[in-house]
Design a protein around this motif. Structure first.
Motif, PDB file in Angstrom:
ATOM      1  N   ASN A  61       0.965   5.233   2.622  1.00 38.22           N
ATOM      2  CA  ASN A  61      -0.214   5.702   1.907  1.00 38.22           C
ATOM      3  C   ASN A  61       0.215   6.185   0.536  1.00 38.22           C
ATOM      4  OD1 ASN A  61       0.611   8.589   2.234  1.00 38.22           O
ATOM      5  ND2 ASN A  61       0.138   8.182   4.386  1.00 38.22           N
ATOM      6  N   ARG A  62      -0.717   6.476  -0.333  1.00 35.91           N
ATOM      7  CA  ARG A  62      -0.372   6.823  -1.711  1.00 35.91           C
ATOM      8  C   ARG A  62       0.473   8.095  -1.836  1.00 35.91           C
ATOM      9  NH1 ARG A  62      -5.648   5.369  -5.504  1.00 35.91           N
ATOM     10  NH2 ARG A  62      -5.597   3.110  -5.131  1.00 35.91           N
ATOM     11  N   PRO A  63       0.118   9.188  -1.139  1.00 29.47           N
ATOM     12  CA  PRO A  63       0.964  10.385  -1.258  1.00 29.47           C
ATOM     13  C   PRO A  63       2.410  10.140  -0.822  1.00 29.47           C
ATOM     14  CG  PRO A  63      -1.154  10.963  -0.317  1.00 29.47           C
ATOM     15  CD  PRO A  63      -1.104   9.476  -0.364  1.00 29.47           C
ATOM     16  N   THR A  64       2.591   9.428   0.282  1.00 28.89           N
ATOM     17  CA  THR A  64       3.940   9.120   0.744  1.00 28.89           C
ATOM     18  C   THR A  64       4.660   8.223  -0.250  1.00 28.89           C
ATOM     19  OG1 THR A  64       3.227   9.282   3.056  1.00 28.89           O
ATOM     20  CG2 THR A  64       5.308   8.141   2.627  1.00 28.89           C
ATOM     21  N   ALA A  65       3.948   7.238  -0.782  1.00 31.03           N
ATOM     22  CA  ALA A  65       4.537   6.337  -1.779  1.00 31.03           C
ATOM     23  C   ALA A  65       4.962   7.106  -3.015  1.00 31.03           C
ATOM     24  CB  ALA A  65       3.537   5.241  -2.142  1.00 31.03           C
ATOM     25  N   ASN A  66       4.148   8.070  -3.432  1.00 29.49           N
ATOM     26  CA  ASN A  66       4.499   8.877  -4.602  1.00 29.49           C
ATOM     27  C   ASN A  66       5.748   9.713  -4.351  1.00 29.49           C
ATOM     28  OD1 ASN A  66       2.335   7.888  -6.078  1.00 29.49           O
ATOM     29  ND2 ASN A  66       0.981   9.595  -5.552  1.00 29.49           N
ATOM     30  N   VAL A  67       5.852  10.283  -3.154  1.00 25.54           N
ATOM     31  CA  VAL A  67       7.029  11.093  -2.809  1.00 25.54           C
ATOM     32  C   VAL A  67       8.285  10.222  -2.795  1.00 25.54           C
ATOM     33  CG1 VAL A  67       8.139  12.420  -0.976  1.00 25.54           C
ATOM     34  CG2 VAL A  67       5.738  12.828  -1.529  1.00 25.54           C
ATOM     35  N   LEU A  68       8.195   9.035  -2.192  1.00 19.64           N
ATOM     36  CA  LEU A  68       9.346   8.137  -2.135  1.00 19.64           C
ATOM     37  C   LEU A  68       9.764   7.689  -3.537  1.00 19.64           C
ATOM     38  CD1 LEU A  68       8.401   5.861   0.917  1.00 19.64           C
ATOM     39  CD2 LEU A  68      10.108   7.677   0.838  1.00 19.64           C
ATOM     40  N   THR A  69       8.782   7.392  -4.380  1.00 22.04           N
ATOM     41  CA  THR A  69       9.081   6.930  -5.737  1.00 22.04           C
ATOM     42  C   THR A  69       9.671   8.047  -6.591  1.00 22.04           C
ATOM     43  OG1 THR A  69       7.230   5.375  -5.566  1.00 22.04           O
ATOM     44  CG2 THR A  69       8.139   5.760  -7.752  1.00 22.04           C
ATOM     45  N   LEU A  70       9.114   9.247  -6.474  1.00 27.10           N
ATOM     46  CA  LEU A  70       9.632  10.377  -7.251  1.00 27.10           C
ATOM     47  C   LEU A  70      11.040  10.763  -6.789  1.00 27.10           C
ATOM     48  CD1 LEU A  70       6.458  12.644  -7.561  1.00 27.10           C
ATOM     49  CD2 LEU A  70       7.571  11.315  -9.375  1.00 27.10           C
ATOM     50  N   SER A  71      11.307  10.665  -5.500  1.00 24.51           N
ATOM     51  CA  SER A  71      12.656  10.952  -5.008  1.00 24.51           C
ATOM     52  C   SER A  71      13.638   9.907  -5.537  1.00 24.51           C
ATOM     53  CB  SER A  71      12.673  10.987  -3.482  1.00 24.51           C
ATOM     54  OG  SER A  71      12.295   9.734  -2.934  1.00 24.51           O
TER      55      SER A  71
END
Length: 369
Positions: free
Chosen positions: A85-95
């Protein structure tokens, strides 16, 4: 109808992918790898650990490639959003962006420390770091496609100078220094393979440069060739430095390959200090590695914050890159910093995408879907 000039296209082919992967992997690790491996193994058995580490890295590279092929022309954030989902994708990308940001800082500090040690002994590390960082800023200010094609120019030169170092050192190579063989317990070889795997970090940039690949079906072969070259280079460099210096000397040397370049004598006396030529060329490799990592950081952040301009992010991140690069106070702390980044990279850039591939297989997402 005439075909447009190929390099005017905003796409890259298999050759650019292979060169980019090889260049970003070799980077700074090749200078320190032989010493780390010799300390962790007995005799010259470290080549087994290098081979094991290379196979592990190639395995993860294959998984990341299979993930990218299933989502052609998409960035890592888009791939993650499709599978989670978008929140998880954002966390993975920011990490991932945080990891590449630290990677850039380490490369900048590594280049500065080595340059001061071998080239500019009277110049402060801070000054060297600042100048190198300015060149990085200039590089990432342009389009990503230009940086990828820069590898086509630099990487053959890097291979040429490395081949010259090994060839000119062949006269000092003693096969007896490699003996005895296979005297290291297998558990120790596995521990050393972990150190080797750290030196193969970098190929994960393909998750973001997947946006520019024009033939996704050939991505697997291109990445395999790109990973095979560093593996062979690491093996050759390790065997040569041990064969020339012995394991005892290599274990007590910070940068064995640099010392190998220092003792090279060119027939005819054309170069009195061949290591200066070696380092001048090797800075090209380190520049390509650092500039691609910086570029991936920007791509990752822009995928999460699409309204942020590229130049704004560059000016925002550059001071922090400098500050982080200056935190280690000596070479031992630089090496420890590298180890922390490597553990983070294994988790963020190898393990997380591998789980995404499992999710893609579970959802039956086929290649080129």
């Amino acid at each position: 109808m005439t075909k447009s000039f190929e390099y005017a296209d905003r796409e890259i082919g298999s050759k650019e992918v292979s060169y980019a992967v090889s260049n970003v992997v070799i980077g700074l690790g090749i200078l320190t790898l032989p010493a780390s491996i010799v300390v962790a193994t007995n005799s010259s058995d470290g080549w087994v650990s290098i081979l094991l580490g290379g196979l592990i890295a190639i395995g993860f590279a294959w998984m990341l490639t299979r993930l990218a092929v299933r989502f052609p022309k998409q960035s890592y954030r888009d791939i993650a959003a499709s599978l989670t989902n978008r929140p998880t994708a954002n966390v993975l990308t920011l990490s991932f962006a945080f990891y590449t940001f630290l990677y850039v800082s380490y490369e900048v500090r590594g280049v500065s420390s080595i340059s001061k040690l071998y080239l500019f002994d009277r110049t402060p590390v801070e000054a060297i770091c600042f100048v190198f960082l300015l060149v990085l800023v200039y590089g990432v200010s342009g389009p990503s496609i230009s940086l990828l094609r820069l590898n086509l120019l630099f990487f053959p030169i890097i291979l040429l100078i490395l081949t010259a170092v090994l060839a000119l050192s062949a006269g000092d190579f003693d096969y007896e220094r490699l003996k005895p063989f296979f005297v290291t317990p297998f558990p120790k070889l596995l521990i050393a393979a972990k150190e080797t795997a750290f030196s193969f970090l970098g190929f994960e940039i393909l998750l973001f440069y997947n946006l520019f690949v024009n033939r996704p079906k050939k991505l697997g072969k291109a990445v395999f060739i790109g990973m095979l070259m560093p593996t062979l280079v690491y093996l050759l460099v390790f065997l040569f430095v041990v064969g020339v210096f012995s394991t005892e000397v290599v274990a007590n040397t910070l940068f064995p390959l640099a010392e190998l370049a220092k003792q090279v004598e060119v027939p005819g006396g054309f170069f009195e200090r061949f290591e200066s030529v070696f380092f001048a060329v090797w800075v090209m490799s380190l520049y390509c590695t650092a500039v691609m990592a910086f570029d991936v950081t920007l791509i990752a952040l822009q995928s999460v914050f699409p309204k942020a301009s590229r130049m704004s992010l560059i000016f925002l991140l550059t001071p922090f890159v400098f500050l982080v690069a200056m935190q280690p106070t000596n070479l031992q702390e630089v090496r420890l910093f590298s180890e922390w980044i490597s553990y983070l990279g294994i988790i963020v850039a190898w393990v997380f995408p591998a789980f995404l591939l499992i999710a893609a297989k579970a959802r039956r997402v086929k290649p080129d879907a």
